[in-house]
Design a protein around this motif. Sequence first.
Motif, PDB file in Angstrom:
ATOM      1  N   CYS A  13       0.832  -1.211   0.000  1.00 32.94           N
ATOM      2  CA  CYS A  13       0.000   0.000   0.000  1.00 32.94           C
ATOM      3  C   CYS A  13       0.863   1.256   0.000  1.00 32.94           C
ATOM      4  O   CYS A  13       0.545   2.230  -0.692  1.00 32.94           O
ATOM      5  CB  CYS A  13      -0.943   0.007   1.205  1.00 32.94           C
ATOM      6  SG  CYS A  13      -2.318  -1.130   1.061  1.00 32.94           S
ATOM      7  N   ILE A  14       1.945   1.228   0.757  1.00 33.03           N
ATOM      8  CA  ILE A  14       2.853   2.379   0.783  1.00 33.03           C
ATOM      9  C   ILE A  14       3.456   2.596  -0.600  1.00 33.03           C
ATOM     10  O   ILE A  14       3.490   3.725  -1.109  1.00 33.03           O
ATOM     11  CB  ILE A  14       3.958   2.193   1.835  1.00 33.03           C
ATOM     12  CG1 ILE A  14       3.362   2.258   3.234  1.00 33.03           C
ATOM     13  CG2 ILE A  14       5.059   3.231   1.674  1.00 33.03           C
ATOM     14  CD1 ILE A  14       4.319   1.832   4.341  1.00 33.03           C
ATOM     15  N   ALA A  15       3.920   1.520  -1.233  1.00 34.81           N
ATOM     16  CA  ALA A  15       4.533   1.633  -2.559  1.00 34.81           C
ATOM     17  C   ALA A  15       3.534   2.158  -3.588  1.00 34.81           C
ATOM     18  O   ALA A  15       3.854   3.059  -4.373  1.00 34.81           O
ATOM     19  CB  ALA A  15       5.087   0.283  -2.994  1.00 34.81           C
ATOM     20  N   MET A  16       2.318   1.610  -3.577  1.00 35.76           N
ATOM     21  CA  MET A  16       1.311   2.071  -4.528  1.00 35.76           C
ATOM     22  C   MET A  16       0.903   3.511  -4.241  1.00 35.76           C
ATOM     23  O   MET A  16       0.705   4.302  -5.169  1.00 35.76           O
ATOM     24  CB  MET A  16       0.078   1.165  -4.487  1.00 35.76           C
ATOM     25  CG  MET A  16       0.296  -0.164  -5.152  1.00 35.76           C
ATOM     26  SD  MET A  16      -1.230  -1.117  -5.288  1.00 35.76           S
ATOM     27  CE  MET A  16      -2.130  -0.112  -6.409  1.00 35.76           C
ATOM     28  N   LEU A  18       2.754   5.881  -2.930  1.00 38.95           N
ATOM     29  CA  LEU A  18       3.810   6.765  -3.410  1.00 38.95           C
ATOM     30  C   LEU A  18       3.784   6.882  -4.932  1.00 38.95           C
ATOM     31  O   LEU A  18       3.939   7.973  -5.485  1.00 38.95           O
ATOM     32  CB  LEU A  18       5.173   6.261  -2.940  1.00 38.95           C
ATOM     33  CG  LEU A  18       5.449   6.410  -1.448  1.00 38.95           C
ATOM     34  CD1 LEU A  18       6.774   5.737  -1.086  1.00 38.95           C
ATOM     35  CD2 LEU A  18       5.451   7.868  -1.040  1.00 38.95           C
ATOM     36  N   LEU A  19       3.575   5.753  -5.607  1.00 35.46           N
ATOM     37  CA  LEU A  19       3.494   5.782  -7.069  1.00 35.46           C
ATOM     38  C   LEU A  19       2.335   6.654  -7.529  1.00 35.46           C
ATOM     39  O   LEU A  19       2.495   7.506  -8.411  1.00 35.46           O
ATOM     40  CB  LEU A  19       3.340   4.371  -7.634  1.00 35.46           C
ATOM     41  CG  LEU A  19       3.151   4.278  -9.148  1.00 35.46           C
ATOM     42  CD1 LEU A  19       4.373   4.817  -9.881  1.00 35.46           C
ATOM     43  CD2 LEU A  19       2.859   2.857  -9.558  1.00 35.46           C
ATOM     44  N   TRP A  20       1.168   6.484  -6.925  1.00 36.37           N
ATOM     45  CA  TRP A  20       0.000   7.280  -7.310  1.00 36.37           C
ATOM     46  C   TRP A  20       0.237   8.760  -7.030  1.00 36.37           C
ATOM     47  O   TRP A  20      -0.177   9.618  -7.806  1.00 36.37           O
ATOM     48  CB  TRP A  20      -1.238   6.809  -6.563  1.00 36.37           C
ATOM     49  CG  TRP A  20      -1.761   5.489  -7.044  1.00 36.37           C
ATOM     50  CD1 TRP A  20      -1.262   4.726  -8.062  1.00 36.37           C
ATOM     51  CD2 TRP A  20      -2.862   4.766  -6.506  1.00 36.37           C
ATOM     52  NE1 TRP A  20      -1.987   3.584  -8.183  1.00 36.37           N
ATOM     53  CE2 TRP A  20      -2.973   3.568  -7.249  1.00 36.37           C
ATOM     54  CE3 TRP A  20      -3.745   4.999  -5.474  1.00 36.37           C
ATOM     55  CZ2 TRP A  20      -3.960   2.628  -6.990  1.00 36.37           C
ATOM     56  CZ3 TRP A  20      -4.720   4.062  -5.216  1.00 36.37           C
ATOM     57  CH2 TRP A  20      -4.832   2.896  -5.970  1.00 36.37           C
ATOM     58  N   THR A  21       0.906   9.058  -5.913  1.00 35.67           N
ATOM     59  CA  THR A  21       1.206  10.452  -5.589  1.00 35.67           C
ATOM     60  C   THR A  21       2.093  11.072  -6.654  1.00 35.67           C
ATOM     61  O   THR A  21       1.814  12.160  -7.167  1.00 35.67           O
ATOM     62  CB  THR A  21       1.897  10.555  -4.216  1.00 35.67           C
ATOM     63  OG1 THR A  21       1.033  10.002  -3.233  1.00 35.67           O
ATOM     64  CG2 THR A  21       2.210  11.995  -3.869  1.00 35.67           C
ATOM     65  N   PHE A  22       3.168  10.383  -7.006  1.00 36.95           N
ATOM     66  CA  PHE A  22       4.092  10.907  -8.012  1.00 36.95           C
ATOM     67  C   PHE A  22       3.445  11.004  -9.393  1.00 36.95           C
ATOM     68  O   PHE A  22       3.740  11.918 -10.157  1.00 36.95           O
ATOM     69  CB  PHE A  22       5.371  10.081  -8.061  1.00 36.95           C
ATOM     70  CG  PHE A  22       6.226  10.235  -6.831  1.00 36.95           C
ATOM     71  CD1 PHE A  22       6.427  11.480  -6.251  1.00 36.95           C
ATOM     72  CD2 PHE A  22       6.812   9.141  -6.233  1.00 36.95           C
ATOM     73  CE1 PHE A  22       7.208  11.632  -5.116  1.00 36.95           C
ATOM     74  CE2 PHE A  22       7.602   9.274  -5.098  1.00 36.95           C
ATOM     75  CZ  PHE A  22       7.798  10.526  -4.539  1.00 36.95           C
ATOM     76  N   GLN A  23       2.547  10.075  -9.713  1.00 36.40           N
ATOM     77  CA  GLN A  23       1.823  10.176 -10.979  1.00 36.40           C
ATOM     78  C   GLN A  23       0.883  11.378 -10.949  1.00 36.40           C
ATOM     79  O   GLN A  23       0.790  12.124 -11.918  1.00 36.40           O
ATOM     80  CB  GLN A  23       1.029   8.900 -11.255  1.00 36.40           C
ATOM     81  CG  GLN A  23       1.893   7.776 -11.763  1.00 36.40           C
ATOM     82  CD  GLN A  23       1.097   6.527 -12.055  1.00 36.40           C
ATOM     83  OE1 GLN A  23       0.135   6.205 -11.366  1.00 36.40           O
ATOM     84  NE2 GLN A  23       1.510   5.805 -13.077  1.00 36.40           N
ATOM     85  N   GLY A  24       0.185  11.558  -9.854  1.00 33.11           N
ATOM     86  CA  GLY A  24      -0.736  12.674  -9.745  1.00 33.11           C
ATOM     87  C   GLY A  24      -0.034  14.024  -9.813  1.00 33.11           C
ATOM     88  O   GLY A  24      -0.578  14.994 -10.328  1.00 33.11           O
ATOM     89  N   LEU A  25       1.182  14.068  -9.292  1.00 34.95           N
ATOM     90  CA  LEU A  25       1.954  15.309  -9.329  1.00 34.95           C
ATOM     91  C   LEU A  25       2.673  15.502 -10.662  1.00 34.95           C
ATOM     92  O   LEU A  25       3.248  16.566 -10.902  1.00 34.95           O
ATOM     93  CB  LEU A  25       2.977  15.322  -8.185  1.00 34.95           C
ATOM     94  CG  LEU A  25       2.374  15.378  -6.781  1.00 34.95           C
ATOM     95  CD1 LEU A  25       3.473  15.225  -5.734  1.00 34.95           C
ATOM     96  CD2 LEU A  25       1.597  16.662  -6.572  1.00 34.95           C
ATOM     97  N   GLY A  26       2.647  14.486 -11.516  1.00 36.80           N
ATOM     98  CA  GLY A  26       3.242  14.609 -12.840  1.00 36.80           C
ATOM     99  C   GLY A  26       4.697  14.193 -12.933  1.00 36.80           C
ATOM    100  O   GLY A  26       5.340  14.407 -13.957  1.00 36.80           O
ATOM    101  N   TYR A  27       5.257  13.597 -11.866  1.00 35.84           N
ATOM    102  CA  TYR A  27       6.656  13.177 -11.887  1.00 35.84           C
ATOM    103  C   TYR A  27       6.861  11.856 -12.617  1.00 35.84           C
ATOM    104  O   TYR A  27       7.950  11.578 -13.092  1.00 35.84           O
ATOM    105  CB  TYR A  27       7.208  13.050 -10.464  1.00 35.84           C
ATOM    106  CG  TYR A  27       7.265  14.366  -9.735  1.00 35.84           C
ATOM    107  CD1 TYR A  27       7.894  15.469 -10.283  1.00 35.84           C
ATOM    108  CD2 TYR A  27       6.678  14.510  -8.482  1.00 35.84           C
ATOM    109  CE1 TYR A  27       7.941  16.685  -9.621  1.00 35.84           C
ATOM    110  CE2 TYR A  27       6.731  15.712  -7.802  1.00 35.84           C
ATOM    111  CZ  TYR A  27       7.360  16.789  -8.381  1.00 35.84           C
ATOM    112  OH  TYR A  27       7.412  17.982  -7.712  1.00 35.84           O
ATOM    113  N   LEU A  46      -3.547   6.468   0.821  1.00 34.67           N
ATOM    114  CA  LEU A  46      -3.246   5.035   0.750  1.00 34.67           C
ATOM    115  C   LEU A  46      -1.908   4.735   1.424  1.00 34.67           C
ATOM    116  O   LEU A  46      -1.782   3.736   2.136  1.00 34.67           O
ATOM    117  CB  LEU A  46      -3.226   4.563  -0.708  1.00 34.67           C
ATOM    118  CG  LEU A  46      -2.926   3.083  -0.925  1.00 34.67           C
ATOM    119  CD1 LEU A  46      -3.996   2.218  -0.275  1.00 34.67           C
ATOM    120  CD2 LEU A  46      -2.830   2.779  -2.407  1.00 34.67           C
ATOM    121  N   ALA A  47      -0.917   5.589   1.225  1.00 33.68           N
ATOM    122  CA  ALA A  47       0.389   5.380   1.844  1.00 33.68           C
ATOM    123  C   ALA A  47       0.285   5.439   3.371  1.00 33.68           C
ATOM    124  O   ALA A  47       0.910   4.634   4.070  1.00 33.68           O
ATOM    125  CB  ALA A  47       1.384   6.406   1.331  1.00 33.68           C
TER     126      ALA A  47
END
Length: 64
Positions: A13-16, A18-27, A46-47
Motif C-alpha cells: 500500500c505504501i509503494a502504490m 507513493l506511485l499514485w502520488t508521483f503520478q498525480g503530481l506529474g513526476y 493510501l500510503a
Amino acid sequence: MSRTVAVVLGVLCIAMGLLWTFQGLGYVGGSPMTGVTLWAVVGPVLALAGLALVVVGGRARRRE
C-alpha cells in the motif's frame, strides 16, 4: 490477519500510494493518471493507511 500478511500488505500500500502520488503530481509519466490531482490526494491517503498496517502488524503479539 497474521503479522506477516499485515506488514506485506502495508508495504504494498505504501509503494502504490507513493506511485499514485508521483503520478498525480506529474513526476511519473506514461499513464492516464499523470497530472490528475485526484491521484495526488488519494496516493498519500493510501500510503498512510499502509503505514498504519505496518505499524499494527509489527506491534501485534503472536498468539501462543
